[in-house]
Write a protein that holds these residues in place. Structure first.
Motif, PDB file in Angstrom:
ATOM      1  N   PHE A   1       7.258  -1.007   5.035  1.00 25.29           N
ATOM      2  CA  PHE A   1       7.038   0.343   5.749  1.00 25.29           C
ATOM      3  C   PHE A   1       5.710   0.969   5.949  1.00 25.29           C
ATOM      4  O   PHE A   1       5.326   1.268   7.062  1.00 25.29           O
ATOM      5  N   PHE A   2       4.795   0.588   4.746  1.00 27.83           N
ATOM      6  CA  PHE A   2       3.445   1.125   5.021  1.00 27.83           C
ATOM      7  C   PHE A   2       2.455   0.303   5.368  1.00 27.83           C
ATOM      8  O   PHE A   2       1.179   0.505   5.186  1.00 27.83           O
ATOM      9  N   LEU A   3       2.933  -1.116   5.711  1.00 30.59           N
ATOM     10  CA  LEU A   3       1.996  -2.320   5.776  1.00 30.59           C
ATOM     11  C   LEU A   3       0.873  -1.873   6.986  1.00 30.59           C
ATOM     12  O   LEU A   3      -0.320  -2.213   6.814  1.00 30.59           O
ATOM     13  N   SER A   4       0.990  -1.046   8.088  1.00 32.77           N
ATOM     14  CA  SER A   4       0.083  -0.753   9.031  1.00 32.77           C
ATOM     15  C   SER A   4      -1.093   0.066   8.543  1.00 32.77           C
ATOM     16  O   SER A   4      -2.327   0.123   9.013  1.00 32.77           O
ATOM     17  N   ILE A   5      -0.809   0.837   7.424  1.00 34.43           N
ATOM     18  CA  ILE A   5      -1.913   1.527   6.826  1.00 34.43           C
ATOM     19  C   ILE A   5      -2.552   1.332   5.744  1.00 34.43           C
ATOM     20  O   ILE A   5      -3.259   2.127   5.021  1.00 34.43           O
ATOM     21  N   THR A   6      -2.204   0.348   4.831  1.00 28.89           N
ATOM     22  CA  THR A   6      -2.465   0.050   3.495  1.00 28.89           C
ATOM     23  C   THR A   6      -3.965  -0.638   3.595  1.00 28.89           C
ATOM     24  O   THR A   6      -4.410  -0.959   4.588  1.00 28.89           O
ATOM     25  N   THR A   7      -4.577  -0.570   2.407  1.00 29.57           N
ATOM     26  CA  THR A   7      -6.053  -1.180   2.333  1.00 29.57           C
ATOM     27  C   THR A   7      -5.676  -2.686   2.516  1.00 29.57           C
ATOM     28  O   THR A   7      -5.069  -3.465   1.719  1.00 29.57           O
ATOM     29  N   PRO A   8      -6.546  -3.228   3.487  1.00 28.56           N
ATOM     30  CA  PRO A   8      -6.414  -4.884   3.246  1.00 28.56           C
ATOM     31  C   PRO A   8      -6.950  -5.558   2.375  1.00 28.56           C
ATOM     32  O   PRO A   8      -8.069  -4.989   1.853  1.00 28.56           O
ATOM     33  N   PRO A   9      -6.489  -6.254   1.772  1.00 35.12           N
ATOM     34  CA  PRO A   9      -6.911  -7.082   0.390  1.00 35.12           C
ATOM     35  C   PRO A   9      -7.923  -7.997   0.869  1.00 35.12           C
ATOM     36  O   PRO A   9      -8.052  -8.497   1.856  1.00 35.12           O
ATOM     37  N   GLY A  10      -8.789  -8.077  -0.067  1.00 29.87           N
ATOM     38  CA  GLY A  10      -9.947  -9.181   0.273  1.00 29.87           C
ATOM     39  C   GLY A  10      -9.602 -10.687  -0.418  1.00 29.87           C
ATOM     40  O   GLY A  10      -8.452 -10.542  -0.747  1.00 29.87           O
ATOM     41  N   ALA A  11     -10.458 -11.331  -0.297  1.00 31.89           N
ATOM     42  CA  ALA A  11      -9.969 -12.778  -0.796  1.00 31.89           C
ATOM     43  C   ALA A  11      -9.775 -12.680  -2.199  1.00 31.89           C
ATOM     44  O   ALA A  11     -10.367 -12.377  -3.055  1.00 31.89           O
ATOM     45  N   GLY A  12      -8.441 -13.258  -2.654  1.00 31.80           N
ATOM     46  CA  GLY A  12      -8.085 -13.427  -3.891  1.00 31.80           C
ATOM     47  C   GLY A  12      -7.294 -11.905  -4.599  1.00 31.80           C
ATOM     48  O   GLY A  12      -7.129 -12.067  -5.769  1.00 31.80           O
ATOM     49  N   GLU A  13      -7.412 -10.942  -3.567  1.00 27.20           N
ATOM     50  CA  GLU A  13      -6.706  -9.664  -3.963  1.00 27.20           C
ATOM     51  C   GLU A  13      -5.098  -9.583  -3.389  1.00 27.20           C
ATOM     52  O   GLU A  13      -4.974 -10.395  -2.625  1.00 27.20           O
ATOM     53  N   VAL A  14      -4.593  -8.637  -3.765  1.00 22.88           N
ATOM     54  CA  VAL A  14      -3.231  -8.243  -3.345  1.00 22.88           C
ATOM     55  C   VAL A  14      -3.187  -6.630  -3.306  1.00 22.88           C
ATOM     56  O   VAL A  14      -3.795  -6.020  -3.977  1.00 22.88           O
ATOM     57  N   THR A  15      -2.527  -6.261  -2.429  1.00 24.86           N
ATOM     58  CA  THR A  15      -2.283  -4.906  -2.003  1.00 24.86           C
ATOM     59  C   THR A  15      -0.543  -4.637  -2.167  1.00 24.86           C
ATOM     60  O   THR A  15       0.163  -5.167  -1.501  1.00 24.86           O
ATOM     61  N   PHE A  16      -0.570  -3.644  -2.815  1.00 19.25           N
ATOM     62  CA  PHE A  16       0.945  -3.007  -2.955  1.00 19.25           C
ATOM     63  C   PHE A  16       1.074  -1.519  -2.945  1.00 19.25           C
ATOM     64  O   PHE A  16      -0.200  -0.816  -3.315  1.00 19.25           O
ATOM     65  N   THR A  17       2.202  -0.865  -2.805  1.00 12.57           N
ATOM     66  CA  THR A  17       2.267   0.385  -2.762  1.00 12.57           C
ATOM     67  C   THR A  17       2.781   0.927  -4.089  1.00 12.57           C
ATOM     68  O   THR A  17       3.924   0.065  -4.737  1.00 12.57           O
ATOM     69  N   SER A  18       2.671   2.140  -4.463  1.00  6.86           N
ATOM     70  CA  SER A  18       3.383   2.805  -5.965  1.00  6.86           C
ATOM     71  C   SER A  18       3.392   4.206  -5.442  1.00  6.86           C
ATOM     72  O   SER A  18       2.610   4.791  -4.749  1.00  6.86           O
TER      73      SER A  18
END
Length: 175
Positions: free
Chosen positions: A25-42
């Motif tokens: 749902f929020f993919l278009s505005i979440t922080t882009p992850p860098g190499a080896g990172e993951v981003t998720f909502t909470s």
């Protein structure tokens, strides 16, 4: 955490109109992850504003490195509906507040009144130490019109003791 789902008010049964993972749902505005990172909502909050007949959703994103450690400042994510009844054609306007410096916003809360949307949040440093508490004030008319205008971000100055997890408070009186 995890799913945004609508239910039939009369039956209490999921109606299938909205049934989506919050990361999607929020993919278009979440922080882009860098190499080896993951981003998720909470930390979701959903509030209905009867004065504008809109739904307001907030969350934060979390960015972790490969070792599971917070790796960069995050964003406060905001979505507002175009009406009070959620249908398959509801339009959600999205916006985000990028946390500056090395802070990580956590445990956001939301309140509303006739003029503004209020967000309270704890501010941690990247290593996890609490270093501040913020109140953020957004112009509600601008938000309803589709733009995110921050009227102020104030530190509540922790010092050695003080506020923890400030709550946004709502006032439904239009005057």
């Amino acid at each position: 955490n995890g799913i945004i789902r609508t239910f039939n008010k009369a039956t209490g049964i999921a109606d299938g109109i909205l049934n989506v993972n919050t990361d999607v749902f929020f993919l278009s505005i979440t922080t882009p992850p860098g190499a080896g990172e993951v981003t998720f909502t909470s930390d979701p909050t959903v509030i209905y504003d009867r004065l504008t007949d809109r739904w307001i959703l907030t969350m934060v994103d979390v960015i972790l490195d490969g070792g599971g450690n917070t790796s960069q400042p995050n964003r406060i994510l905001i979505a507002i509906s175009d009406g009070g009844i959620i249908t398959g054609s509801t339009i959600w306007t999205m916006g985000s507040l990028q946390n500056g410096g090395t802070n990580f916003s956590d445990y956001p809360s939301v309140g509303i009144d006739a003029e503004a949307v209020y967000i309270g949040t704890n501010q941690f440093d990247i290593s996890g130490g609490l270093n501040d508490v913020w109140r953020i004030i957004l112009d509600k008319a601008d938000l309803v019109a589709g733009s995110l205008t921050v009227n102020g971000i104030w530190s509540l100055d922790l010092g050695t003791a003080g506020v923890w997890s400030p709550r946004g408070v709502s006032n439904a009186d239009p005057s």
